[in-house]
Write a protein that holds these residues in place. Structure first.
Motif, PDB file in Angstrom:
ATOM      1  N   ARG A 145      10.874   2.847  -9.766  1.00 54.43           N
ATOM      2  CA  ARG A 145      11.434   2.784 -11.121  1.00 54.43           C
ATOM      3  C   ARG A 145      10.503   3.450 -12.121  1.00 54.43           C
ATOM      4  N   PRO A 146      11.074   4.145 -13.119  1.00 52.40           N
ATOM      5  CA  PRO A 146      10.222   4.708 -14.178  1.00 52.40           C
ATOM      6  C   PRO A 146       9.497   3.589 -14.932  1.00 52.40           C
ATOM      7  N   ILE A 147       8.265   3.844 -15.326  1.00 50.84           N
ATOM      8  CA  ILE A 147       7.448   2.830 -15.987  1.00 50.84           C
ATOM      9  C   ILE A 147       8.070   2.382 -17.306  1.00 50.84           C
ATOM     10  N   VAL A 148       8.818   3.259 -17.963  1.00 51.54           N
ATOM     11  CA  VAL A 148       9.481   2.897 -19.217  1.00 51.54           C
ATOM     12  C   VAL A 148      10.513   1.792 -18.965  1.00 51.54           C
ATOM     13  N   ASP A 149      11.233   1.881 -17.840  1.00 54.53           N
ATOM     14  CA  ASP A 149      12.212   0.848 -17.487  1.00 54.53           C
ATOM     15  C   ASP A 149      11.530  -0.478 -17.144  1.00 54.53           C
TER      16      ASP A 149
ATOM     17  N   HIS B 134       9.048   1.203 -25.990  1.00 54.75           N
ATOM     18  CA  HIS B 134       8.501   2.510 -25.629  1.00 54.75           C
ATOM     19  C   HIS B 134       7.361   2.934 -26.558  1.00 54.75           C
TER      20      HIS B 134
ATOM     21  N   LEU C  36       2.129   7.096 -22.182  1.00 60.38           N
ATOM     22  CA  LEU C  36       2.619   7.484 -20.860  1.00 60.38           C
ATOM     23  C   LEU C  36       1.692   8.486 -20.185  1.00 60.38           C
TER      24      LEU C  36
ATOM     25  N   ASP D  15       5.753   9.682 -15.247  1.00 62.42           N
ATOM     26  CA  ASP D  15       6.884   8.741 -15.180  1.00 62.42           C
ATOM     27  C   ASP D  15       6.516   7.401 -14.567  1.00 62.42           C
ATOM     28  N   ASP D  16       5.313   7.321 -13.959  1.00 64.30           N
ATOM     29  CA  ASP D  16       5.009   6.113 -13.197  1.00 64.30           C
ATOM     30  C   ASP D  16       3.777   5.355 -13.667  1.00 64.30           C
ATOM     31  N   LYS D  17       3.124   5.813 -14.733  1.00 65.96           N
ATOM     32  CA  LYS D  17       1.933   5.125 -15.239  1.00 65.96           C
ATOM     33  C   LYS D  17       1.959   5.117 -16.755  1.00 65.96           C
TER      34      LYS D  17
END
Length: 141
Positions: A2-6, A15, A20, A23-25
């Motif tokens: 899952r994207p880190i934002v989600d 957000h 960021l 997409d993952d950290k």
């Protein structure tokens, strides 16, 4: 993955409180603590001897968080950045194992966002090289 934002949104972190790194950290701003929510409960997993199969603090912590989430509770896990120690990551990356692991494993072993740990690792390497040169009396190049 899952994207880190989600993931942050599912925990109620907007957000604008994230820095960021792909997409993952992400780093979470300290301001995220002022959400108005009541404080959660803390479970500390510490000083545990790993089994012969390698399950230790990280695997137990991840499995516990996954179990709490599966039971319908909101769960958030905070882990320390793994220390490479004297084996420089050869023994394992402290990212858990099997279905109870932290991803992206490669990035975790490569210092997440390249902060302090990378600087200290480079410093320690240079100090070891200098000690070795002094110990063996080799001429300066």
């Amino acid at each position: 993955m899952r994207p880190i934002v989600d993931v942050a949104a599912s925990l109620g972190i907007p957000h604008n409180l994230l820095t960021l790194y792909g997409d993952d950290k992400a780093k979470v701003s300290v301001a995220a603590r002022d959400s108005g929510r009541p404080p959660g409960k803390l479970i500390l997993v510490s000083a545990m001897t790993p089994t012969d199969a390698g399950e230790g603090k990280t695997t137990v912590s991840i499995g516990l968080a996954q179990g709490l989430a599966r039971s319908g509770r909101k769960a958030c896990l905070a882990l320390r950045e793994p220390s490479l120690g004297p084996t420089f990551g050869m023994k394992g990356g402290a990212t858990g194992g099997g279905c109870a692991r932290v991803v992206p494993e490669d990035d975790i072993n490569l210092h997440f966002t390249g902060d302090f740990h990378a600087v200290s690792a480079a410093h320690n390497l240079l100090a070891a090289l200098l000690d070795n040169q002094i110990q063996h009396g080799t001429p300066w190049a």
